[in-house]
Design an enzyme around this catalytic site. Structure first.
Site, PDB file in Angstrom:
ATOM      1  CE1 TYR A 115     -57.932  29.885 -23.697  1.00 37.78           C
ATOM      2  CE2 TYR A 115     -60.258  29.368 -23.434  1.00 37.78           C
ATOM      3  CZ  TYR A 115     -58.997  29.562 -22.881  1.00 37.78           C
ATOM      4  OH  TYR A 115     -58.803  29.431 -21.529  1.00 37.78           O
TER       5      TYR A 115
ATOM      6  N   GLY B 278     -47.815  31.683  -9.389  1.00 39.34           N
ATOM      7  CA  GLY B 278     -49.151  31.781  -8.810  1.00 39.34           C
ATOM      8  C   GLY B 278     -49.864  30.433  -8.743  1.00 39.34           C
ATOM      9  N   GLY B 279     -49.259  29.423  -9.307  1.00 38.58           N
ATOM     10  CA  GLY B 279     -49.871  28.088  -9.253  1.00 38.58           C
ATOM     11  C   GLY B 279     -51.063  27.931 -10.171  1.00 38.58           C
TER      12      GLY B 279
END
Lengths: 540, 540
Positions: A458, A128-129
């Site tokens: 994160y 999907g890049g």
């Protein structure tokens, strides 16, 4: 889910942030960072990019697969990290693939690898890049041409085994299309990375993506029954097995190989019935240490919640619209087989023992549910708000990037005993670098996944940048936090992969003998060294 | 746990089956197999074996580590499979190591590998010596000498991290000694293969051992946080991480490498508090298909029982003293955090829906428990009887081997959709081969582990043999069942490893490109090719 894919930024052009949403977003930024300039800039038209002519010589038989259309080449030039988007916005496309090949079936993949091996063309496998680590970028130009191999046409669920709850899936399928094909069988993969709408199964496998589950089955690895991989030296097809102890796992060599050892064309994936019972709660904490301690207790309880996401105060405020001193722990349980109220009660009890409180009215819910393609935990207010924001984040990032802001994330994982020191070092490094390069900025933290032996924190970074310099500014921040991560026992990536951007730190955390073994394995599978040069291993 | 290790058979000499236990055992065999001859034979004295002189030239510095004592060499000549024990009983020790080296610390391991690399001596890493696949046997004599590297002196828990619930453990520690060292911390690894008392952490890691948990965390792989491995090309030390997505997992290359890539010297293992709550039940079935269907439902329920062992009628009768038409499903839940009655109730409900019944008085129990070093599920009658028999099985196997019986096991795993056909093919192949080589025999089946996508069935074979021919007879049976396994989509081993004995079938199930990658990795790590020649890969 239709729309026009943006060549320069995230997702669909039609879904870009604008109007009232943009006004609100900029107002919030101005409130937090009064010095931000926030001048809007437009992406350049593709025609103005002046791409170099394609150097690839295409055999007639493969011509129908190949595109040298400038918009296509530009759109495949890099991933979707902040630094990718900003370079696109500046029309900086120094390095683009010479062509994009779209195989129709596995034979085409074999043919493209043969062609490129013969001509020494580099091949960049492309799902999907959505790489945020330079995983699909032709950065090291040691080959006469670079071919990006876009698997988007391999997008089918080929076979479903409802007895064993497994599905044979082609690697190029995007998340929503995969779920659409599983839904008629009452099944779901339930793997929802933030990139879900614009990333593929093959990409998840090649990068060891992190998904929906906050505990136990966190990585796509655990959902994988077998793999089919086209290498320049032949096709590797592992056996469908629920478990095996026959030598080192063949699949585990290809999981995380990021297109350097072969092209994953299909996989048997473990799927499951859509959840019928869900229960969720949000627990608020006055202090961050209490929130962390509570999260650790839940992670070590064996309750194994599907969701166990800790948001710090900044994250809760910015993305879940909750004002709290220490943090918010969002808990969610789900099952297709049985009610899950009891484990939720116990998890909340553990959290309360650390001073956590469940706010009245919006804290807790349980019930039956049909299951959704897009993750949507029942009930809990903070979770709902956070989920909605979660899927909008990449679009908002692009809008802020166009206004000269520095907006990016990074992530790691470490053992619990090291978390406090690591978190402190990261926060210090990030805020120090932000002060140095931008004068100010905000750093937020959440746990995306937790394990009995440690969390996966994160981080989000928001700072006012100087238009034209934001990539260099970000690179400085990123280097500082990456040093802190590696020095304090973290991993350079829990689920964003290594690509080209994480190489300097990956090389330091990877055992040297394993590097030698991986290099040797690559030489055996890809003797010409054409596959994704510069990723995981040095380009020649 | 003290005693004199048997050089020829399982465990301690003092624990050998004799007296009333032997009488009962032989009476049961006579009842089932009236034609069995059952003449007792004694193991030969070590002095009568006539071992060849050691060919190894030992440097002075390493002399204190090395033993050429005949009993030592004989005891290290092979593992503990039926065919190993029988060959020992016949005094057939054609191939023995030239010496046994016992490193005192990691530096010694490095020194031994350097020495052996220089002299081209083969090195066989050795833990508890419980291999049942020829994993520690110097079968292929292409080297001027063979050194068995016994890690028994590396037997300490070096460090305990109670915050992250992990322990740094030396690889040569036997199961009970490991648990003894964790107990003062209130912790346990809870990995209990049948070989527990006489196998080591390093052996479990090198062979991807299957342990206590019947679902989810079944293999030692999942309990491993990081590894330290001495290779001839340097020491590979992976980072302690609860999870990572940084390239292919370094640990997963060494897990299952069976001593061919390096010598595992220590590992950080995920440990846990000893369970306080347990609940167990046995469910009886009239038919095998109903028992299998019920087990599949439980395996796919997400309840994830710690124990979920299905015994077929033969297994239940022989080893759990239960007469039942179809099978017995033994279910067990455990937790250190919360009561587990509710999940047990739901699992039993699922089993009842397939016609399962819980026998009055002995079926079910629940309660608090301090946890035991040796697995001992609370309550359920069949489970208790089965556990006791489980730990006696290897001793009884040896007693029967001495009486000319063929007694051995084999195991596999497959997806649920293939199980019926695979089970049928295995049973046909086994009974056909038994008829051909022994005239009669019994084949039993149990599931040792189950997954949402398939079971791991484990088979027992009992047949009257001809003294002097039982190895050849067994080899014929084993070849027949292995063909059936590989032809019907199973794995040649779920948790017994590959060694030298499974090679022909492993080679067929392993993808060729992966074989090439593994060969290349071995050349990089062990350029002289001295490590465990003939295991996993061809000996030169």
């Amino acid at each position: 889910m239709g729309g026009t894919r943006s060549w320069w930024g995230w997702g669909h052009v039609e879904d870009a942030v604008g109007g009232a949403e943009l006004d609100t977003l900029l107002r919030r930024v101005r409130a937090a960072l009064p010095d931000a300039e926030l001048t809007g800039h437009r992406p350049p038209p593709v025609a103005s990019l002046g791409l170099p002519p394609s150097r690839a010589v295409v055999p007639d038989a493969l011509a129908p697969l190949c595109s040298t259309e400038p918009g296509d080449r530009a759109a495949h030039a890099r991933g979707k990290a902040f630094r990718d988007v900003v370079r696109n916005l500046h029309g900086d496309l120094a390095s683009v693939p010479d062509l994009v090949a779209r195989p129709r079936h596995e034979r085409d993949v074999v043919a493209v690898l043969e062609w490129c091996t013969g001509r020494d063309y580099a091949v960049i496998p492309y799902g999907g890049g959505s790489s945020v680590v330079g995983g699909v970028e032709p950065r090291f130009d040691g080959h006469p041409a670079v071919v990006t191999l876009d698997l988007e046409r391999l997008d089918r669920v080929v076979e479903v085994d409802t007895i064993s709850r497994a599905a044979r899936v082609q690697a190029g399928v995007l998340g929503p299309h995969l779920e659409d094909q599983l839904r008629p069988h009452g099944l779901t993969l339930r793997h929802f990375p933030q990139s879900f709408a614009f990333s593929t199964l093959g990409g998840w496998l090649a990068t060891r993506a992190g998904g929906h589950y906050a505990t136990v089955l966190t990585h796509i690895d655990e959902l994988t029954e077998s793999l089919r991989v086209v290498t320049p030296s032949g096709i590797s097809a592992s056996r469908r097995l629920p478990g095996s102890g026959a030598g080192p796992s063949p699949d585990r060599l290809f999981l995380g190989s990021e297109g350097t050892l072969g092209v994953i064309t299909e996989a048997w994936m473990r799927v499951r019935p859509r959840p019928r019972w869900k229960a969720a709660a949000s627990v608020h904490f006055e202090t961050w240490p209490a929130a962390v301690a509570a999260t650790r207790d839940v992670a070590q309880s064996g309750l194994d919640p599907a969701n166990c996401r800790l948001l710090d105060a900044g994250e809760a405020f910015l993305n879940a619209d909750v004002a709290v001193g220490g943090g918010v722990l969002v808990l969610g349980f789900e099952s297709a087989d049985h009610p899950v109220d009891a484990p939720l009660r116990r998890a909340v009890e553990l959290a309360r023992a650390h001073g956590g409180t469940v706010p009245a009215g919006r804290g807790r819910s349980a019930g039956r549910d049909g299951g959704d393609a897009i993750p949507d935990e029942a009930g809990a207010g903070a979770e709902r708000a956070w989920r909605a924001a979660f899927l909008r984040m990449p679009y908002q990032r692009d809008a802020l990037a166009r206004h000269g802001m520095i907006v990016e994330t990074f992530e790691t994982a470490c053992t619990w005993d090291r978390f406090d020191a690591l978190h402190h070092a990261i926060t210090e490094a990030a805020t120090g670098a932000l002060r140095a390069v931008a004068g100010a900025g905000v750093v937020t933290c959440r746990f995306t996944h937790v394990y009995p032996d440690g969390p996966a924190p994160y981080y989000g970074v928001y700072a006012p940048g100087r238009w034209g310099s934001t990539v260099a500014q970000w690179d400085e921040i990123k280097a500082a936090v990456s040093e802190a991560i590696v020095a304090h026992g973290g991993t350079i990536t829990h689920h964003h992969a290594v690509g080209r951007d994480h190489r300097p730190w990956y090389d330091r955390q990877r055992p040297d003998p394993f590097a030698a073994a991986l290099t040797a394995a690559k030489s055996a599978l890809d003797p010409a060294g054409i596959l994704n040069p510069g990723v995981l291993l040095p380009a020649r």
